[in-house]
Design an enzyme around this catalytic site. Structure first.
Site, PDB file in Angstrom:
ATOM      1  N   ARG A  19      20.206  36.981  39.426  1.00 28.98           N
ATOM      2  CA  ARG A  19      19.818  38.043  40.323  1.00 28.98           C
ATOM      3  C   ARG A  19      21.062  39.210  40.507  1.00 28.98           C
ATOM      4  NH1 ARG A  19      17.734  35.170  45.304  1.00 28.98           N
ATOM      5  NH2 ARG A  19      17.735  37.612  46.331  1.00 28.98           N
ATOM      6  N   GLN A  76      27.738  20.878  33.798  1.00 29.76           N
ATOM      7  CA  GLN A  76      26.325  20.340  33.717  1.00 29.76           C
ATOM      8  C   GLN A  76      25.540  21.235  32.600  1.00 29.76           C
ATOM      9  OE1 GLN A  76      24.044  21.801  37.089  1.00 29.76           O
ATOM     10  NE2 GLN A  76      22.578  20.381  37.132  1.00 29.76           N
ATOM     11  N   ASP A 106      28.525  29.723  46.002  1.00 30.39           N
ATOM     12  CA  ASP A 106      28.036  30.879  46.340  1.00 30.39           C
ATOM     13  C   ASP A 106      27.726  30.766  47.963  1.00 30.39           C
ATOM     14  OD1 ASP A 106      25.672  28.979  46.349  1.00 30.39           O
ATOM     15  OD2 ASP A 106      24.458  30.565  45.083  1.00 30.39           O
ATOM     16  N   GLY A 144      14.170  24.138  54.067  1.00 31.09           N
ATOM     17  CA  GLY A 144      13.781  23.080  54.458  1.00 31.09           C
ATOM     18  C   GLY A 144      14.120  22.455  56.030  1.00 31.09           C
ATOM     19  N   LYS A 339      55.322  53.417  44.665  1.00 34.14           N
ATOM     20  CA  LYS A 339      55.185  52.256  43.545  1.00 34.14           C
ATOM     21  C   LYS A 339      56.316  51.623  43.303  1.00 34.14           C
ATOM     22  CE  LYS A 339      55.213  51.973  39.582  1.00 34.14           C
ATOM     23  NZ  LYS A 339      56.223  51.412  38.489  1.00 34.14           N
ATOM     24  N   SER A 393      63.127  70.343  47.914  1.00 35.22           N
ATOM     25  CA  SER A 393      61.729  70.456  47.472  1.00 35.22           C
ATOM     26  C   SER A 393      61.567  70.739  45.907  1.00 35.22           C
ATOM     27  CB  SER A 393      60.785  71.380  48.185  1.00 35.22           C
ATOM     28  OG  SER A 393      60.762  71.113  49.598  1.00 35.22           O
ATOM     29  N   ALA A 411      66.945  72.659  45.966  1.00 35.83           N
ATOM     30  CA  ALA A 411      65.563  72.558  45.684  1.00 35.83           C
ATOM     31  C   ALA A 411      65.265  73.072  44.330  1.00 35.83           C
ATOM     32  CB  ALA A 411      64.636  73.616  46.622  1.00 35.83           C
TER      33      ALA A 411
END
Length: 455
Positions: A19, A76, A106, A144, A339, A393, A411
Site C-alpha cells: 500500500r 521469513q 510498522d 480483534g 556550511k 559588501s 567592499a
C-alpha cells in the site's frame, strides 16, 4: 531505564508493504527524519535488550543494511503469518532463556515504559504464559477483541468478524504485541496450527494453545491508542508524522520554548531546544540541531546539523547546513547560508552571505553579498577570518585565505592572498572616467532605433 531480567526483542518486518507503493521498504520510511523501524529500535534500546532480531522478507537487503551492527536478522520465506515469522527468529535466540518481546516494525511509537510494563506483568505472581498489549480505539471495527477478567487475565480473544454482539461491545482490542518467556514462546508456537481461511500461522493463537494447557494469559492496556497505530500507507505515514510533530511541539513549549505558530514548525527526531528560545513560523529542523537558551529563530529558516549558541539570532530566510556553529550572541540574517563554518561570539553576517568551510572570529562583521569561495572544482579549502575583522559588501574571499584580526577588506574586493592583522585590503580594477560618453551613447542608440522603426 532497564529491566532486571534479560530480554530479547523480535521485530517483524517481512511484509511487502504494497500500500506504500514505494521501492523503499515500508519500515524504512522516515518520520521526523528517522526511519520508523529506528524509532522503535530506539525505544527498545532504552531497556537494554540482550538480543534484537529483525525478521525480514521482501526488501531484505534494505533492512539488513539499515540494522547492520545494531540487530541480527532472520529471513521469513515464504511468509506464512505472524506466528511463522516469529519462529524464524528461533535460531538467532538459540540458548537464550530470558523474556521475549514481539513487536512490529510498522508500529514505531511503542514507548519503552509500555514494553517494560509488559515484561513486568509476565513475572507477576500468577505467571501468565503470555502478555498481550491491549488498547481501546475510537473505532473498534477492524480489531480483534480481548475479553478479560477484572484482574487482567484473558478469558478469550476473538476476531471482530467472529465475535458475538456482546463480545463486540467490548472495547478492549488486540494490538498484536506480546511478551513471553523464550521457552514458552517457541514451545507454544510449535503447536499453533494453520486451520484458517488464509492457511497462516497466527501469533495470537499461542494464547489459545496455552489456555488448552490450562494456563492463563494476561493483558496490559496502553492509555494511548496512538502508541500502537500501524502505518501501512502514505496517508497513515503523514498522520504519524503529524502525531509525532504535535507531541514534540507540545514538549518544546512545556520545556520553555515559544513557538509563534506551532503547526508550522517541524522538528527532527533529535532536535534539542533550550529554554526561552523563540521560534517564528515556518521553520524546519533537519537532524542534528541543538539550539541553546535564549536563541531566536526567525521565520522561514531551514536548519540541519547545526549548533546555535546562547542568545543567537537566525534569519529570517536563513539556511544552516551540517557543520554550522554559531557561538554565543552571533547573528545571521536574511538569505545567509552557512556550511561547515563557525561564526564566533557576537560575529554577524546579516545579509545575502555564504560562509562555507570557514572560521569567523568573535565580533567580526561580514558585509552583504560576501562569499567564501571554498571549492576549486576538485577540493574544498578553508577561510579564516580574525576577531573584529570587517569584510565589506560584495567581497569574494578565495580560499585558502586568512584575514587577520581587526583587518578591513574593502567592499567589492576579490581577496586571494592573506591579509595581515590591522591591514586594509582593497582589490579593485582602476576606475575609468569618460565625461559625456554616456550622453553620446544614448543619442546614438536613440537615432539607430528611430531609423529601424522608419525602415
Amino acid at each position: 531505564m532497564s529491566t532486571t531480567r534479560e530480554f530479547a526483542a523480535i521485530i517483524l518486518a517481512a511484509g511487502k508493504g504494497t500500500r506504500m507503493k514505494s521501492d523503499l521498504h515500508k519500515v524504512l520510511h522516515p518520520i521526523a527524519g528517522r526511519a520508523m523501524l529506528h524509532h522503535l529500535m530506539a525505544s527498545v534500546d532504552e531497556l537494554g535488550p540482550r538480543h534484537t532480531v529483525v525478521v525480514v522478507g521482501s526488501g531484505r537487503e534494505q533492512i539488513e543494511a539499515a540494522v547492520a551492527g545494531r540487530a541480527a536478522t532472520a529471513l521469513q520465506e515464504p511468509q506464512l503469518g505472524t506466528g511463522h515469522a516469529v519462529q524464524q527468529a528461533q535460531g538467532s535466540l538459540a540458548g537464550f532463556d530470558g523474556d521475549v518481546l514481539v513487536l512490529y516494525g510498522d508500529v514505531p511509537f511503542v514507548r519503552a515504559e509500555t514494553m517494560r510494563r509488559m515484561l513486568d506483568r509476565l513475572h507477576e505472581a500468577d505467571a501468565p504464559a503470555s502478555v498481550v498489549l491491549g488498547f481501546e480505539p475510537e473505532d473498534t471495527l477492524r480489531y480483534g477483541r480481548v475479553i478479560a477478567a477484572a484482574d487482567g487475565t484473558i478469558e478469550k480473544m476473538v476476531e471482530h468478524k467472529d465475535a458475538t454482539e456482546d463480545e463486540r461491545a467490548c472495547r478492549l482490542c488486540n494490538s498484536g504485541l506480546m511478551a513471553m518467556r523464550a521457552a514458552d514462546l517457541f514451545d507454544l508456537l510449535g503447536r499453533v496450527g494453520n486451520d484458517n481461511a488464509a492457511g497462516e500461522y497466527y501469533l495470537v493463537d499461542v494464547v489459545n494453545v496455552a489456555r488448552d494447557d490450562g494456563r492463563k494469559s494476561a493483558v496490559v492496556v496502553t492509555d494511548d491508542p496512538a502508541e500502537v497505530a500501524g502505518i501501512n500507507s502514505r496517508a497513515e505515514l503523514a498522520g504519524a508524522e503529524a502525531q509525532w510533530q504535535a507531541f514534540r511541539r507540545e514538549e518544546a513549549m512545556a520545556n520553555g520554548a515559544s513557538l509563534r505558530a506551532p503547526d508550522t514548525v517541524f522538528f527532527s527526531y533529535d532536535t534539542q531546544v533550550g529554554r526561552d528560545v523563540t521560534i517564528e513560523p515556518n521553520v524546519v529542523f533537519g537532524p542534528g540541531v541543538t539550539v541553546a537558551d535564549g536563541a531566536h529563530i526567525k521565520a522561514f529558516c531551514h536548519i540541519e546539523g547545526a549548533t546555535i549558541g546562547e542568545g543567537c539570532e537566525v534569519g529570517p530566510f536563513a539556511r544552516l547546513r551540517p557543520g554550522a556553529v554559531m557561538e554565543r550572541g552571533a547573528k545571521v540574517g536574511n538569505f545567509v547560508e552557512m556550511k561547515k563554518a563557525v561564526l564566533g561570539e557576537g560575529a554577524k553576517a546579516s545579509h545575502l552571505t555564504y560562509l562555507g568551510d570557514a572560521e569567523v572570529g568573535a565580533g567580526a562583521n561580514i558585509g552583504a553579498g560576501t562569499i567564501t569561495c571554498n571549492y576549486d572544482g576538485y577540493f574544498k579549502h578553508k577561510t579564516v577570518i580574525g576577531e573584529r575583522a570587517f569584510i565589506g559588501s560584495n567581497s569574494a574571499l578565495i580560499a585558502p585565505v586568512r584575514i587577520g584580526a581587526d583587518a578591513i577588506v574593502a567592499a567589492g574586493s576579490a581577496v586571494s592572498r592573506d591579509v595581515d592583522a590591522g591591514e586594509l585590503r582593497m582589490v579593485r580594477a582602476e576606475q575609468m572616467v569618460k565625461p559625456g560618453w554616456a550622453d553620446r551613447f544614448h543619442d546614438a542608440m536613440k537615432k539607430k532605433k528611430a531609423a529601424e522603426k522608419k525602415g
